[in-house]
Design a protein around this motif. Structure first.
Motif, mmCIF file in Angstrom:
data_model
loop_
_atom_site.group_PDB
_atom_site.id
_atom_site.type_symbol
_atom_site.label_atom_id
_atom_site.label_comp_id
_atom_site.label_asym_id
_atom_site.label_seq_id
_atom_site.Cartn_x
_atom_site.Cartn_y
_atom_site.Cartn_z
ATOM 1 N N LEU A 1 -69.228 57.010 -22.018
ATOM 2 C CA LEU A 1 -70.070 57.670 -23.012
ATOM 3 C C LEU A 1 -69.566 57.408 -24.427
ATOM 4 O O LEU A 1 -70.363 57.186 -25.351
ATOM 5 C CB LEU A 1 -70.122 59.175 -22.752
ATOM 6 C CG LEU A 1 -70.951 59.632 -21.547
ATOM 7 C CD1 LEU A 1 -70.884 61.143 -21.410
ATOM 8 C CD2 LEU A 1 -72.398 59.171 -21.666
ATOM 9 N N ILE A 2 -68.249 57.408 -24.589
ATOM 10 C CA ILE A 2 -67.691 57.102 -25.906
ATOM 11 C C ILE A 2 -67.994 55.662 -26.277
ATOM 12 O O ILE A 2 -68.393 55.360 -27.413
ATOM 13 C CB ILE A 2 -66.165 57.349 -25.917
ATOM 14 C CG1 ILE A 2 -65.866 58.833 -25.682
ATOM 15 C CG2 ILE A 2 -65.567 56.894 -27.242
ATOM 16 C CD1 ILE A 2 -64.395 59.159 -25.581
ATOM 17 N N GLY A 3 -67.823 54.757 -25.316
ATOM 18 C CA GLY A 3 -68.117 53.342 -25.573
ATOM 19 C C GLY A 3 -69.571 53.123 -25.942
ATOM 20 O O GLY A 3 -69.888 52.362 -26.860
ATOM 21 N N ALA A 4 -70.473 53.807 -25.230
ATOM 22 C CA ALA A 4 -71.906 53.666 -25.525
ATOM 23 C C ALA A 4 -72.226 54.188 -26.915
ATOM 24 O O ALA A 4 -72.985 53.567 -27.666
ATOM 25 C CB ALA A 4 -72.723 54.416 -24.477
ATOM 26 N N ALA A 5 -71.647 55.318 -27.281
ATOM 27 C CA ALA A 5 -71.899 55.897 -28.596
ATOM 28 C C ALA A 5 -71.411 54.976 -29.703
ATOM 29 O O ALA A 5 -72.118 54.754 -30.701
ATOM 30 C CB ALA A 5 -71.216 57.263 -28.703
ATOM 31 N N PRO B 1 -80.253 46.975 -22.981
ATOM 32 C CA PRO B 1 -80.362 46.012 -21.875
ATOM 33 C C PRO B 1 -79.013 45.634 -21.280
ATOM 34 O O PRO B 1 -78.930 45.287 -20.093
ATOM 35 C CB PRO B 1 -81.042 44.804 -22.541
ATOM 36 C CG PRO B 1 -81.805 45.381 -23.678
ATOM 37 C CD PRO B 1 -80.955 46.499 -24.191
ATOM 38 N N VAL B 2 -77.952 45.697 -22.084
ATOM 39 C CA VAL B 2 -76.614 45.379 -21.597
ATOM 40 C C VAL B 2 -75.905 46.634 -21.090
ATOM 41 O O VAL B 2 -75.267 46.630 -20.036
ATOM 42 C CB VAL B 2 -75.767 44.726 -22.712
ATOM 43 C CG1 VAL B 2 -74.364 44.413 -22.216
ATOM 44 C CG2 VAL B 2 -76.449 43.472 -23.224
ATOM 45 N N LEU B 3 -76.018 47.726 -21.853
ATOM 46 C CA LEU B 3 -75.302 48.954 -21.515
ATOM 47 C C LEU B 3 -75.839 49.616 -20.248
ATOM 48 O O LEU B 3 -75.070 50.073 -19.399
ATOM 49 C CB LEU B 3 -75.397 49.952 -22.667
ATOM 50 C CG LEU B 3 -74.629 49.661 -23.948
ATOM 51 C CD1 LEU B 3 -74.931 50.740 -24.985
ATOM 52 C CD2 LEU B 3 -73.137 49.606 -23.684
ATOM 53 N N ALA B 4 -77.155 49.708 -20.136
ATOM 54 C CA ALA B 4 -77.761 50.492 -19.064
ATOM 55 C C ALA B 4 -77.312 50.050 -17.664
ATOM 56 O O ALA B 4 -76.789 50.867 -16.888
ATOM 57 C CB ALA B 4 -79.273 50.466 -19.194
ATOM 58 N N PRO B 5 -77.475 48.764 -17.295
ATOM 59 C CA PRO B 5 -77.056 48.366 -15.943
ATOM 60 C C PRO B 5 -75.557 48.560 -15.708
ATOM 61 O O PRO B 5 -75.137 48.999 -14.634
ATOM 62 C CB PRO B 5 -77.440 46.876 -15.881
ATOM 63 C CG PRO B 5 -78.445 46.693 -16.957
ATOM 64 C CD PRO B 5 -78.063 47.642 -18.029
ATOM 65 N N HIS B 6 -74.754 48.242 -16.728
ATOM 66 C CA HIS B 6 -73.296 48.342 -16.597
ATOM 67 C C HIS B 6 -72.863 49.786 -16.336
ATOM 68 O O HIS B 6 -72.094 50.060 -15.409
ATOM 69 C CB HIS B 6 -72.634 47.817 -17.864
ATOM 70 C CG HIS B 6 -71.153 48.024 -17.902
ATOM 71 N ND1 HIS B 6 -70.291 47.307 -17.105
ATOM 72 C CD2 HIS B 6 -70.388 48.881 -18.630
ATOM 73 C CE1 HIS B 6 -69.045 47.705 -17.339
ATOM 74 N NE2 HIS B 6 -69.084 48.660 -18.262
ATOM 75 N N TYR B 7 -73.362 50.719 -17.124
ATOM 76 C CA TYR B 7 -72.928 52.104 -16.998
ATOM 77 C C TYR B 7 -73.570 52.808 -15.809
ATOM 78 O O TYR B 7 -72.958 53.678 -15.183
ATOM 79 C CB TYR B 7 -73.223 52.874 -18.286
ATOM 80 C CG TYR B 7 -72.325 52.470 -19.433
ATOM 81 C CD1 TYR B 7 -71.010 52.072 -19.212
ATOM 82 C CD2 TYR B 7 -72.785 52.474 -20.749
ATOM 83 C CE1 TYR B 7 -70.174 51.704 -20.259
ATOM 84 C CE2 TYR B 7 -71.963 52.104 -21.809
ATOM 85 C CZ TYR B 7 -70.658 51.713 -21.558
ATOM 86 O OH TYR B 7 -69.839 51.353 -22.597
ATOM 87 N N LEU B 8 -74.807 52.468 -15.475
ATOM 88 C CA LEU B 8 -75.436 53.055 -14.298
ATOM 89 C C LEU B 8 -74.722 52.623 -13.019
ATOM 90 O O LEU B 8 -74.516 53.432 -12.099
ATOM 91 C CB LEU B 8 -76.916 52.665 -14.242
ATOM 92 C CG LEU B 8 -77.824 53.283 -15.311
ATOM 93 C CD1 LEU B 8 -79.252 52.769 -15.152
ATOM 94 C CD2 LEU B 8 -77.799 54.805 -15.255
ATOM 95 N N ASP B 9 -74.313 51.358 -12.970
ATOM 96 C CA ASP B 9 -73.547 50.874 -11.813
ATOM 97 C C ASP B 9 -72.184 51.552 -11.724
ATOM 98 O O ASP B 9 -71.621 51.698 -10.632
ATOM 99 C CB ASP B 9 -73.356 49.354 -11.895
ATOM 100 C CG ASP B 9 -74.654 48.588 -11.688
ATOM 101 O OD1 ASP B 9 -75.620 49.198 -11.172
ATOM 102 O OD2 ASP B 9 -74.716 47.410 -12.066
ATOM 103 N N ALA B 10 -71.663 51.974 -12.881
ATOM 104 C CA ALA B 10 -70.360 52.652 -12.904
ATOM 105 C C ALA B 10 -70.484 54.136 -12.572
ATOM 106 O O ALA B 10 -69.475 54.853 -12.523
ATOM 107 C CB ALA B 10 -69.710 52.484 -14.269
ATOM 108 N N GLY B 11 -71.710 54.606 -12.331
ATOM 109 C CA GLY B 11 -71.910 55.989 -11.933
ATOM 110 C C GLY B 11 -72.076 56.983 -13.070
ATOM 111 O O GLY B 11 -71.976 58.198 -12.860
ATOM 112 N N VAL B 12 -72.347 56.499 -14.280
ATOM 113 C CA VAL B 12 -72.539 57.401 -15.415
ATOM 114 C C VAL B 12 -73.867 58.139 -15.260
ATOM 115 O O VAL B 12 -74.880 57.555 -14.868
ATOM 116 C CB VAL B 12 -72.521 56.616 -16.744
ATOM 117 C CG1 VAL B 12 -72.747 57.553 -17.920
ATOM 118 C CG2 VAL B 12 -71.197 55.889 -16.904
ATOM 119 N N ASP B 13 -73.861 59.422 -15.556
ATOM 120 C CA ASP B 13 -75.079 60.225 -15.492
ATOM 121 C C ASP B 13 -76.106 59.672 -16.476
ATOM 122 O O ASP B 13 -75.868 59.656 -17.687
ATOM 123 C CB ASP B 13 -74.748 61.678 -15.845
ATOM 124 C CG ASP B 13 -75.973 62.583 -15.807
ATOM 125 O OD1 ASP B 13 -77.027 62.134 -15.322
ATOM 126 O OD2 ASP B 13 -75.881 63.726 -16.293
#
Length: 437
Positions: free
Chosen positions: A333-337, A359-371
């Motif tokens: 979340l900090i990285g995304a912000a 387009p880059v953040l969404a798949p990466h963080y969703l695969d990592a289990g981020v809410d």
């Protein structure tokens, strides 16, 4: 590396020239040339670069693309604001508001008007056109320094309303496409952050304005201000109908026509303001001409900055920066912000920052289990912070074209409310999500 220095240097120079008051139609392409030269991009559409990877075509695609998408909104928004001003509707509403809440709450009234329009689905660009006439009248009656008008309107438009849960603004809807969420994602945290930004921001605003007033600042009239006598004002109910018509048509049409519902809504508002108040106009041709000229200046300034961002996006340095920011180690979340905030700063656009990063953040963080709901809300709020640097299209349009101020006079309070406050709000959102999940 040279390309990266060129990008940073060009951005810094654009901000400096904007603050110094240089015409953006000159400053934006001039600084974009630096990006092209240091990024090994052809200036003209020939040479070793691909046909669409050169300065002229990249800049003009961004410039013309923005005008193509937003021309009618700017035109009708400017006309609507001018019709409300010259008909006396703005003064009528201002006097009614003051009679109900008191002159000392004039700033609250402006903030409320902007917040209602923004949360009602009116684009933040158009809100500034629509609310300025009311803000001008209220500030005049309360004898408040007019250089604070841009900050007050921006505070009501692009902070606690634009990126909050349920907002119909595009900054709250872009993440839905990539995260599969809803406009109400993370609403519990969103309420807390919105309340903080509204209360803390208003406290800060009042503190800045009180200091200015104590230093002797007051409202200074200009020759271009409308001269309207109290006996020539429409009733508050009639004055409110054009704004109400814009909100109703926007609400009914946005699901079908998306942002283009604004065209129909603003056209309805213009016709309503004209037909109901036709006897109050002294020179309708002059009113329409002034509104049209204001729209052209506003959209030209904004498109100039969008062109700068378009050149920046095709430079090698921009992709390097995006790759680095989106691959930052640590909490997601900090990285995304941080990534969205930085990219929005480089492009001068909150929606642009989201569109590039997601387009880059969404798949990466969703695969990592981020809410996804937490990610949605953090990205939305963080996109509305550093996007409001001096070269931002909304900032330039509001300060210069609509309010007729300079960055030197008006930008400091706007930066406090639209940069610092959302940055703190982003930190609060991240902290709340971390501690509650």
């Amino acid at each position: 590396m040279i390309s990266l220095f060129g990008l940073i240097g060009a951005l810094a120079l654009l901000i400096y020239l904007t603050i110094r008051g240089m015409n953006l139609l000159i400053a934006a392409p001039l600084t974009a040339i630096i990006i092209a030269l240091t990024g090994d991009l052809s200036l003209l559409p020939y040479g070793q670069s691909a046909p669409d990877n050169n300065f002229i075509q990249s800049y003009m695609s961004g410039f013309a693309g923005f005008i193509s998408s937003w021309f009618f909104m700017f035109l009708l928004g400017a006309l609507f604001g001018k019709l409300m001003e010259d008909s006396g509707c703005a003064d009528s509403l201002a006097q009614w508001i003051v009679s109900k809440i008191g002159m000392h709450n004039a700033t609250v009234a402006v903030i409320a008007v902007c917040a209602i329009l923004t949360y009602g689905g009116v684009s933040v660009f158009v809100v500034a056109f629509s609310a300025y006439s009311i803000a001008l009248s209220l500030f005049k009656q309360a004898n408040l320094p007019r250089r604070f008008i841009p900050a007050v309107m921006a505070f009501g438009s692009v902070t606690f309303t634009m990126t909050s849960a349920g907002s119909p603004e595009i900054q709250n809807w872009i993440p839905i496409k990539y995260l599969g969420t809803s406009p109400y994602a993370g609403w519990e945290v969103s309420i807390v952050v919105a309340l903080f930004m509204a209360l803390f921001g208003y406290w800060w605003l009042k503190r800045m304005m009180n200091r200015a007033i104590a230093a002797g600042e007051h409202f200074q009239a200009r020759d271009t201000d409308p001269i309207i006598t109290k006996k020539n004002l429409p009733s508050p109910i009639i004055a409110a109908l054009p704004i109400l018509s814009v909100l109703v048509v926007t609400f009914l049409g946005h699901q079908v026509f998306a942002q283009y519902a604004l065209i129909l809504a603003l056209l309805t508002g213009c016709l309503t303001a004209w037909l109901l108040n036709i006897r109050f106009f002294s020179n309708l041709n002059l009113t329409v001409g002034a509104g049209t000229a204001g729209a052209l200046m506003a959209i030209g300034n904004t498109a100039a900055v969008v062109g700068f961002g378009a050149v920046a996006k095709v430079s090698p340095a921009f992709q390097i920066a995006v790759d680095y920011l989106t691959a930052m180690p640590g909490n997601e979340l900090i990285g995304a912000a941080v990534a969205v905030t930085a990219i929005a700063a480089m492009t001068g656009s909150s929606s642009g920052g989201q569109s590039i990063a997601l387009p880059v953040l969404a798949p990466h963080y969703l695969d990592a289990g981020v809410d996804p709901e937490a990610l949605h809300r953090v990205i939305a709020i963080s996109s509305g912070a550093l996007d409001s640097l001096p070269h931002n299209g909304y900032v330039v349009t509001t300060i210069r074209s609509i309010c007729g101020e300079t960055h030197k006079d008006a930008y400091a309070p706007m930066a406090a409310l639209t940069v610092v406050v959302p940055l703190i709000g982003t930190a609060i959102a991240v902290a709340l999500f971390l501690f509650t999940t």
